[in-house]
Structures are given as C-alpha cells and as structure tokens.
Design a protein around this motif. Structure first.
Motif, short mmCIF file in Angstrom:
data_model
loop_
_atom_site.label_atom_id
_atom_site.label_comp_id
_atom_site.label_asym_id
_atom_site.label_seq_id
_atom_site.Cartn_x
_atom_site.Cartn_y
_atom_site.Cartn_z
N CYS A 231 0.83 -1.20 0.00
CA CYS A 231 0.00 0.00 0.00
C CYS A 231 0.88 1.26 0.00
O CYS A 231 1.87 1.34 0.70
N THR A 232 0.48 2.25 -0.82
CA THR A 232 1.28 3.47 -0.93
C THR A 232 0.71 4.62 -0.10
O THR A 232 1.32 5.67 0.00
N SER A 233 -0.49 4.47 0.44
CA SER A 233 -1.07 5.57 1.22
C SER A 233 -2.05 5.00 2.25
O SER A 233 -3.27 5.07 2.08
N CYS A 237 -6.22 4.97 2.13
CA CYS A 237 -6.84 3.72 1.68
C CYS A 237 -7.72 3.14 2.78
O CYS A 237 -8.86 2.72 2.53
N CYS A 276 -5.48 2.82 -3.35
CA CYS A 276 -4.35 2.64 -4.28
C CYS A 276 -4.43 1.29 -5.00
O CYS A 276 -5.15 0.38 -4.60
N CYS A 279 -3.56 -1.92 -2.98
CA CYS A 279 -4.65 -2.34 -2.09
C CYS A 279 -5.74 -3.04 -2.89
O CYS A 279 -6.25 -4.08 -2.50
ZN LIG Z 1 -3.44 1.33 -0.45
#
Ligand SMILES: [Zn+2]
Length: 321
Positions: A231-233, A237, A276, A279
């Motif tokens: 996951c990037t955020s 998310c 994202c 996810c």
């Molecule tokens: Zn994410």
C-alpha cells in the motif's frame, strides 16, 4: 372385462394402429407396446408376463389396458418423449420443468436410460458444481420460478441427483425472504401441493442460517487486514475501505441471503478512486479466496457430500455405458 365411465383419451397420444392402452388415473394413452418394451426392461417384463384369461383382463376398444400408479401429467410427457422424437430433444434444446419432472421420474422408475440421462442433463444445467459455473452460467434450457425450487429439491431427492442440491438450496435461501409462506404451506405443483420433507426443511433452515452468516466474511477484505501489502497511502486507503464497510454493512440485511452476489463487478467499480492499486489488487485476491471458501463449504452447510463426491455421482449418472 371392459372399462368405462369418466375416462378420457389423450389427444396427443392416441395411435389407433397401436394395440396397448396405458391408463394413468382417468387418462388413457394408446401406444405401441412393442416400442415401449424395446425402450424399458420394466415394461418388457410387464408386457411379457402371462396375462390372465381374457375375460378378466381390462380392455378398452379391444386393447389390453395397463394401469400405472403414476401422475397423468408425468405419464403424458414421458410417453411423448418416447413416441414423439421432436418433443424432448437433448440439451441445449428448450424445455420446461414439468417436462423434465415427468420424463425424469418415469425414465428413472422404468429404467429408460437414454431419457434419464437426457433429463438429468437438462435439470443439471441450472445448478453447476463449480463457482466458475455459478458465476458464468452455461446457457440454460428451461426457466425457473421461485415456486419451483421445492419441487426441484423433491425431484432431485427422488432420483438421487444430489449434485444439484447445494446450488438449489442456495437459490432457495436467496428467495426465502419473499417465500416464507411457501416453506410453511408448500407450493402448488401439478394440481397438488409440493412441500419440503421434514428432514429437508430442517436441513434448509439450519443451512440457510449458516449461509446468511457468511455474508460478512465475503466483505471482510474491506477492513481486514488493516495494512495491505504494497500500500502506498495507508491512512487514505484504510479510511476509504472503512467508509465502504459502513455503507455495505447497512445493506447486509437485504443482501445477506446471497453471499456470492453481495459483492461483484458493479461494487468494484463503485469503490472510491482514492484506494491505491496495490490495495485493490490485494482486496480482489482476498475476496476471491473468501468466495472459493464459501463455495467449498456450501454442500456441508446443507448436509450433502463434498463437491468431489457429488461430481463423481454426476459423472456416473450421466455416463453412457
Ligand atoms: Zn493502499
């Protein structure tokens, strides 16, 4: 001894050049005994048994009469399937449940194997044994109404077509909120009332409760685990996933009966764009796992053998020896 009064000749099955009259309740069918004997070993034995002296034998218009204990509607479609080659063609030709019902019951009873296999193939096309089959149903040859589900279950029990039952019970659970009365009182079928047997009613009530309990597991990917790999955020998310959970849980009362359909393509498309890509991919994987787990456990919920055993039964029943 001639028979008389209240009897009616079948309009579609009265061949005056044939010499056997079949009687089902008050309906008479005049057909060829030799053709019937060539298709069914039971009729062959019945027709070749020494007959009582002619004075004791029932006759109609000079033909011997064989009385069957079967329903006249079932008897009519069964005999038409034998004597009218266009009436009950193999899957995927169109047919209806009443025809499948009569042909299957009587071909099972009188051992007409090719018709039994043909009717079982029609019956089975609506009730797959795999999740892929359920999600992407092959073309079906007959229409189902919710009120027919109880007769479908009773027929499957009678002819031991157990492999269709997990999907039929699943369908009955889907339709239950609108059909409590059908479960309690039975449904109209063939001029009578069709009810679940006491044991099937018990199995269904228990199984449908368990089925409904699974709706939440189908949506668990929305909130668990909190951190999805890659996951990037996370905070954005996770808060979007939780908002979706809150909304979906509100709908569970209406949709809980159908765990497989509670989340699908439309729901994936409606997810907020803020989630994202990593996810999303993980959520799809988790959802698919949950669906497969639910499908694998479906037969056990309704006290049926596992899918492998059910598929073996199906293969054996449909095999041509
Ligand atoms: Zn994410």
């Amino acid at each position: 001894m001639p028979i008389d009064d209240c009897l009616k000749k079948s309009e579609s099955l009265w061949f005056s050049d044939c010499g056997l009259v079949i009687r089902a309740n008050t309906t008479l069918f005049r057909v060829s005994g030799e053709i019937l004997a060539s298709k069914s070993p039971i009729f062959r034995d019945m027709l070749h048994m020494p007959q009582p002296s002619s004075s004791q034998c029932e006759t109609f218009e000079g033909c011997p009469v064989v009385s069957l204990a079967d329903d006249p509607n079932d008897t009519e479609v069964f005999l038409r399937a034998i004597f009218d080659s266009e009436f009950f063609e193999p899957y995927p030709s169109e047919t209806d449940f009443e025809t499948i019902h009569g042909v299957l019951k009587l071909s099972n009873k009188y051992l007409v194997d090719y018709l039994r296999r043909r009717a079982l193939t029609h019956l089975s096309c609506r009730y797959p044994t795999t999740l892929e089959g359920w999600m992407d149903l092959t073309p079906t040859s007959w229409r189902i109404e919710p009120d027919l589900l109880i007769p479908v279950i009773n027929l499957a029990r009678e002819v031991s077509a157990l492999w269709i039952l997990p999907a039929v019970f699943y369908s009955l659970c889907i339709s239950t909120p609108h059909h409590f009365r059908s479960l309690a009182r039975g449904v109209s079928f063939q001029g009578g009332t069709s009810r679940l047997s006491p044991s099937d009613l018990e199995i269904f009530l228990e199984g449908s409760h368990a089925q409904r309990e699974c709706a939440s597991a189908m949506l668990q990917f929305l909130w668990y685990p909190e951190h999805l790999q890659g996951c990037t955020s996370w905070s954005r998310c996770y808060s979007a996933r939780c908002a979706e959970r809150k909304y979906r849980e509100g709908l569970q009362y209406q949709l809980g009966y159908r765990p497989i359909e509670i989340w699908g393509d439309a729901e994936w498309r409606q997810l907020p764009a803020s989630i994202c890509a990593a996810c999303l991919e993980r959520m799809r994987g988790l959802h698919q796992q949950a669906m497969e787990g639910f499908w694998d456990d479906l037969p056990a919920k309704y006290h049926l053998p596992c899918w492998d055993d059910l598929e073996q039964m199906k293969d054996a029943a449909l095999a041509h020896f």
